[in-house]
Design a protein around this motif. Structure first.
Motif, PDB file in Angstrom:
ATOM      1  N   LYS A 258       0.858  -1.187   0.000  1.00  0.00           N
ATOM      2  CA  LYS A 258       0.000   0.000   0.000  1.00  0.00           C
ATOM      3  C   LYS A 258       0.893   1.234   0.000  1.00  0.00           C
ATOM      4  CE  LYS A 258      -0.628   0.046   5.059  1.00  0.00           C
ATOM      5  NZ  LYS A 258      -1.619   0.033   6.160  1.00  0.00           N
ATOM      6  N   TRP A 259       0.343   2.323  -0.501  1.00  0.00           N
ATOM      7  CA  TRP A 259       1.082   3.568  -0.617  1.00  0.00           C
ATOM      8  C   TRP A 259       0.157   4.707  -0.184  1.00  0.00           C
ATOM      9  CZ3 TRP A 259      -2.143   5.544  -4.284  1.00  0.00           C
ATOM     10  CH2 TRP A 259      -2.725   4.630  -5.173  1.00  0.00           C
ATOM     11  N   TYR A 260       0.755   5.824   0.155  1.00  0.00           N
ATOM     12  CA  TYR A 260      -0.002   6.940   0.725  1.00  0.00           C
ATOM     13  C   TYR A 260      -0.106   8.069  -0.305  1.00  0.00           C
ATOM     14  CZ  TYR A 260       0.415   4.242   4.934  1.00  0.00           C
ATOM     15  OH  TYR A 260       0.330   3.214   5.849  1.00  0.00           O
ATOM     16  N   PRO A 261      -1.313   8.603  -0.515  1.00  0.00           N
ATOM     17  CA  PRO A 261      -1.511   9.525  -1.639  1.00  0.00           C
ATOM     18  C   PRO A 261      -0.599  10.744  -1.647  1.00  0.00           C
ATOM     19  CG  PRO A 261      -3.459   9.460  -0.199  1.00  0.00           C
ATOM     20  CD  PRO A 261      -2.586   8.344   0.208  1.00  0.00           C
ATOM     21  N   LYS A 262      -0.262  11.285  -0.469  1.00  0.00           N
ATOM     22  CA  LYS A 262       0.590  12.489  -0.423  1.00  0.00           C
ATOM     23  C   LYS A 262       1.987  12.242  -0.970  1.00  0.00           C
ATOM     24  CE  LYS A 262      -0.740  16.061   2.866  1.00  0.00           C
ATOM     25  NZ  LYS A 262      -0.474  16.700   4.161  1.00  0.00           N
ATOM     26  N   THR A 263       2.515  11.050  -0.707  1.00  0.00           N
ATOM     27  CA  THR A 263       3.886  10.739  -1.145  1.00  0.00           C
ATOM     28  C   THR A 263       3.901   9.782  -2.332  1.00  0.00           C
ATOM     29  OG1 THR A 263       3.987   8.934   0.475  1.00  0.00           O
ATOM     30  CG2 THR A 263       4.836  11.084   1.161  1.00  0.00           C
ATOM     31  N   ALA A 264       2.748   9.545  -2.927  1.00  0.00           N
ATOM     32  CA  ALA A 264       2.638   8.528  -3.984  1.00  0.00           C
ATOM     33  C   ALA A 264       3.324   8.948  -5.273  1.00  0.00           C
ATOM     34  CB  ALA A 264       1.165   8.237  -4.266  1.00  0.00           C
ATOM     35  N   ASN A 265       3.822   7.940  -5.953  1.00  0.00           N
ATOM     36  CA  ASN A 265       4.251   8.052  -7.358  1.00  0.00           C
ATOM     37  C   ASN A 265       4.020   6.668  -7.940  1.00  0.00           C
ATOM     38  OD1 ASN A 265       5.293   8.800  -9.784  1.00  0.00           O
ATOM     39  ND2 ASN A 265       7.427   8.893  -9.111  1.00  0.00           N
ATOM     40  N   ASP A 266       2.743   6.307  -8.056  1.00  0.00           N
ATOM     41  CA  ASP A 266       2.348   4.931  -8.361  1.00  0.00           C
ATOM     42  C   ASP A 266       1.477   4.906  -9.613  1.00  0.00           C
ATOM     43  OD1 ASP A 266       2.993   3.093  -5.705  1.00  0.00           O
ATOM     44  OD2 ASP A 266       2.712   5.211  -5.250  1.00  0.00           O
ATOM     45  N   LYS A 267       1.575   3.781 -10.350  1.00  0.00           N
ATOM     46  CA  LYS A 267       0.934   3.747 -11.670  1.00  0.00           C
ATOM     47  C   LYS A 267       0.474   2.332 -11.997  1.00  0.00           C
ATOM     48  CE  LYS A 267       2.083   4.951 -16.492  1.00  0.00           C
ATOM     49  NZ  LYS A 267       3.161   5.501 -17.359  1.00  0.00           N
ATOM     50  N   LEU A 268      -0.714   2.232 -12.602  1.00  0.00           N
ATOM     51  CA  LEU A 268      -1.232   0.960 -13.115  1.00  0.00           C
ATOM     52  C   LEU A 268      -1.785   1.200 -14.512  1.00  0.00           C
ATOM     53  CD1 LEU A 268      -2.067  -2.044 -12.694  1.00  0.00           C
ATOM     54  CD2 LEU A 268      -4.245  -1.189 -11.801  1.00  0.00           C
ATOM     55  N   THR A 269      -1.374   0.354 -15.460  1.00  0.00           N
ATOM     56  CA  THR A 269      -1.911   0.412 -16.819  1.00  0.00           C
ATOM     57  C   THR A 269      -2.393  -0.977 -17.216  1.00  0.00           C
ATOM     58  OG1 THR A 269       0.261  -0.015 -17.804  1.00  0.00           O
ATOM     59  CG2 THR A 269      -0.375   2.283 -17.518  1.00  0.00           C
ATOM     60  N   ALA A 270      -3.411  -1.022 -18.081  1.00  0.00           N
ATOM     61  CA  ALA A 270      -3.930  -2.315 -18.535  1.00  0.00           C
ATOM     62  C   ALA A 270      -4.651  -2.148 -19.869  1.00  0.00           C
ATOM     63  CB  ALA A 270      -4.892  -2.898 -17.501  1.00  0.00           C
ATOM     64  N   THR A 271      -4.595  -3.210 -20.672  1.00  0.00           N
ATOM     65  CA  THR A 271      -5.386  -3.316 -21.900  1.00  0.00           C
ATOM     66  C   THR A 271      -6.226  -4.572 -21.781  1.00  0.00           C
ATOM     67  OG1 THR A 271      -3.752  -2.157 -23.237  1.00  0.00           O
ATOM     68  CG2 THR A 271      -5.314  -3.566 -24.412  1.00  0.00           C
ATOM     69  N   LEU A 272      -7.530  -4.458 -22.038  1.00  0.00           N
ATOM     70  CA  LEU A 272      -8.459  -5.543 -21.739  1.00  0.00           C
ATOM     71  C   LEU A 272      -9.650  -5.511 -22.669  1.00  0.00           C
ATOM     72  CD1 LEU A 272     -11.008  -4.448 -19.173  1.00  0.00           C
ATOM     73  CD2 LEU A 272      -8.919  -3.072 -19.353  1.00  0.00           C
ATOM     74  N   LYS A 273     -10.477  -6.525 -22.548  1.00  0.00           N
ATOM     75  CA  LYS A 273     -11.813  -6.504 -23.159  1.00  0.00           C
ATOM     76  C   LYS A 273     -12.748  -7.315 -22.267  1.00  0.00           C
ATOM     77  CE  LYS A 273     -10.538 -10.136 -26.522  1.00  0.00           C
ATOM     78  NZ  LYS A 273     -10.464 -10.436 -27.965  1.00  0.00           N
ATOM     79  N   VAL A 274     -13.969  -6.823 -22.115  1.00  0.00           N
ATOM     80  CA  VAL A 274     -14.984  -7.518 -21.330  1.00  0.00           C
ATOM     81  C   VAL A 274     -15.714  -8.466 -22.270  1.00  0.00           C
ATOM     82  CG1 VAL A 274     -17.052  -7.272 -19.918  1.00  0.00           C
ATOM     83  CG2 VAL A 274     -15.201  -5.589 -19.741  1.00  0.00           C
ATOM     84  N   MET A 275     -15.826  -9.726 -21.857  1.00  0.00           N
ATOM     85  CA  MET A 275     -16.427 -10.754 -22.709  1.00  0.00           C
ATOM     86  C   MET A 275     -17.844 -11.124 -22.292  1.00  0.00           C
ATOM     87  SD  MET A 275     -13.990 -11.008 -24.815  1.00  0.00           S
ATOM     88  CE  MET A 275     -14.384 -12.440 -25.827  1.00  0.00           C
ATOM     89  N   ASN A 276     -18.193 -10.850 -21.019  1.00  0.00           N
ATOM     90  CA  ASN A 276     -19.549 -11.164 -20.563  1.00  0.00           C
ATOM     91  C   ASN A 276     -19.885 -10.372 -19.310  1.00  0.00           C
ATOM     92  OD1 ASN A 276     -21.793 -13.283 -21.219  1.00  0.00           O
ATOM     93  ND2 ASN A 276     -21.694 -13.265 -18.999  1.00  0.00           N
ATOM     94  N   VAL A 277     -21.134  -9.909 -19.234  1.00  0.00           N
ATOM     95  CA  VAL A 277     -21.712  -9.420 -17.984  1.00  0.00           C
ATOM     96  C   VAL A 277     -23.029 -10.165 -17.787  1.00  0.00           C
ATOM     97  CG1 VAL A 277     -20.598  -7.161 -17.957  1.00  0.00           C
ATOM     98  CG2 VAL A 277     -22.745  -7.455 -19.215  1.00  0.00           C
ATOM     99  N   SER A 278     -23.579 -10.103 -16.600  1.00  0.00           N
ATOM    100  CA  SER A 278     -24.734 -10.926 -16.253  1.00  0.00           C
ATOM    101  C   SER A 278     -25.896 -10.775 -17.235  1.00  0.00           C
ATOM    102  CB  SER A 278     -25.220 -10.569 -14.844  1.00  0.00           C
ATOM    103  OG  SER A 278     -26.390 -11.301 -14.534  1.00  0.00           O
ATOM    104  N   SER A 279     -26.523 -11.904 -17.538  1.00  0.00           N
ATOM    105  CA  SER A 279     -27.674 -11.916 -18.442  1.00  0.00           C
ATOM    106  C   SER A 279     -28.980 -11.592 -17.724  1.00  0.00           C
ATOM    107  CB  SER A 279     -27.793 -13.290 -19.111  1.00  0.00           C
ATOM    108  OG  SER A 279     -27.955 -14.309 -18.136  1.00  0.00           O
ATOM    109  N   THR A 280     -28.970 -11.602 -16.381  1.00  0.00           N
ATOM    110  CA  THR A 280     -30.186 -11.297 -15.621  1.00  0.00           C
ATOM    111  C   THR A 280     -29.914 -10.217 -14.579  1.00  0.00           C
ATOM    112  OG1 THR A 280     -29.796 -12.979 -13.916  1.00  0.00           O
ATOM    113  CG2 THR A 280     -31.011 -13.679 -15.896  1.00  0.00           C
TER     114      THR A 280
END
Length: 358
Positions: free
Chosen positions: A107-129
């Motif tokens: 975990k990291w603290y927002p005041k002192t943060a220098n944090d990064k997350l990147t992603a490439t994705l595709k959603v294949m299904n969400v609930s049918s009901t």
């Protein structure tokens, strides 16, 4: 004599050539039988613990697969990591929803943060009901920032949502207030549209859907997100081929929602009528350890909408029978092609969060 020798040489060469031809075939067959693990596709699993759709924490997902929840598929020349979560089953921590999701080990603290997350994705299904009047129905969260401390609220959730019968769905993101005081029951989210609609656009009846968004994202259509938190400021970037690039900025250490007058109209319509009308502490998430999450956090569940009209979907769960849910589309499924994390030097162990929630 010379004829005999010639025949032997020819036969020997023929055997040798045949053997050479067979060798690559055998090697190829052996490679095809080899399991391709998620950690072979995206080599960053030392930084995460994996929570499965049955509520279990399997730790680092190195050379790991579970065919119900977490595995790889090959599409053309591309390997994808699959995260799958049913509508109903055992959940992690205090959540009403199942997830197959990575949770950051530090975990990291927002005041002192220098944090990064990147992603490439595709959603294949969400609930049918699910009840179309419930805002979270037919949705999945594909990336998060979560607090490890105090109320354990979420300054970021990235959603994908698509109604049955629609070709295109919506991508939007949420900021959840870090509620002032000890009582967190008044917390609420504010939703911002990326492509398509935001969280607040719902159906007028249980099976009556709003209009399909013109600029939405289809199932199976790739998109990318980038989350950067530096010196208290969160910057978001969303990209997808054929769609306008969208960027957003949010201050995580200074609140804009400290009085009742600051509660936005969207919240007044969605959350205030059900008693979620809190205000945020002035310093927002200052002093709290934050961490990234990535995967499929299914937002559809089987709880009655009478409990909460925003989060309780009334969807089919077949009593928690996972295979039956998978057979008739009552699950969320997300494929990730790439992902990368950058962690600041000031990050510390997040073990306390897992001890509380596992």
């Amino acid at each position: 004599m010379y004829k005999k020798i010639s025949i032997i040489v020819v036969l020997s060469l023929s055997v040798l050539i045949t053997s050479c031809k067979d060798a690559p075939k055998k090697t190829l067959e052996k490679q095809e039988d080899k399991i391709v693990y998620a950690s072979d596709v995206i080599p960053f699993f030392n930084d995460w613990k994996l929570i499965l759709g049955d509520g279990s924490n399997v730790g680092n997902a190195i050379n790991f697969e579970n065919k119900n929840f977490f595995y790889t598929v090959k599409e053309g020349n591309t390997n994808w990591v699959v995260y799958k979560a049913p509508n109903g089953g055992d959940t992690h921590g205090t959540s009403n929803n199942t997830r197959t999701e990575l949770a950051q080990e530090k975990k990291w603290y927002p005041k002192t943060a220098n944090d990064k997350l990147t992603a490439t994705l595709k959603v294949m299904n969400v609930s049918s009901t699910g009840d179309a009047r419930v805002a979270a129905t037919h949705a999945v969260v594909v990336g998060q920032i979560h607090s490890a401390d105090a109320h354990e609220n979420e300054p970021l959730k990235i959603f994908y949502k698509k109604y049955p019968g629609h070709t295109k769905g919506s991508v939007f993101w949420h900021y959840e207030i870090n509620t002032a005081g000890e009582d967190n029951s008044g917390r609420w989210d504010f939703s911002s549209a990326v492509w398509g609609n935001d969280f607040s656009v719902v159906g007028t009846g249980e099976n009556t859907y709003p209009e399909e968004p013109e600029d939405g994202i289809a199932l199976g259509e790739e998109f990318s997100y980038e989350i950067v938190v530096k010196e208290g400021i969160m910057n978001l970037k969303f990209t997808s081929k054929g769609h306008e690039t969208k960027t957003f900025t949010k201050n995580l250490i200074e609140s804009e929602y400290t009085t009742k007058a600051d509660i936005p109209a969207q919240t007044q319509a969605l959350f205030v009528p059900i008693g979620q009308d809190g205000v945020e502490r002035k310093s927002a998430y200052t002093g709290e350890g934050l961490f990234f999450k990535l995967g499929a956090y299914n937002q559809t569940n089987g709880k009655s909408p009478e409990v909460n009209k925003n989060w309780c979907s009334g969807a089919e769960t077949h009593g928690g029978d996972i295979q039956k849910q998978y057979e008739d589309g009552n699950y969320a499924e997300v494929w990730f092609k790439t992902a990368k994390i950058e962690i600041s030097k000031d990050a510390v162990s997040n073990q306390g969060y897992f001890t509380k929630n596992d």
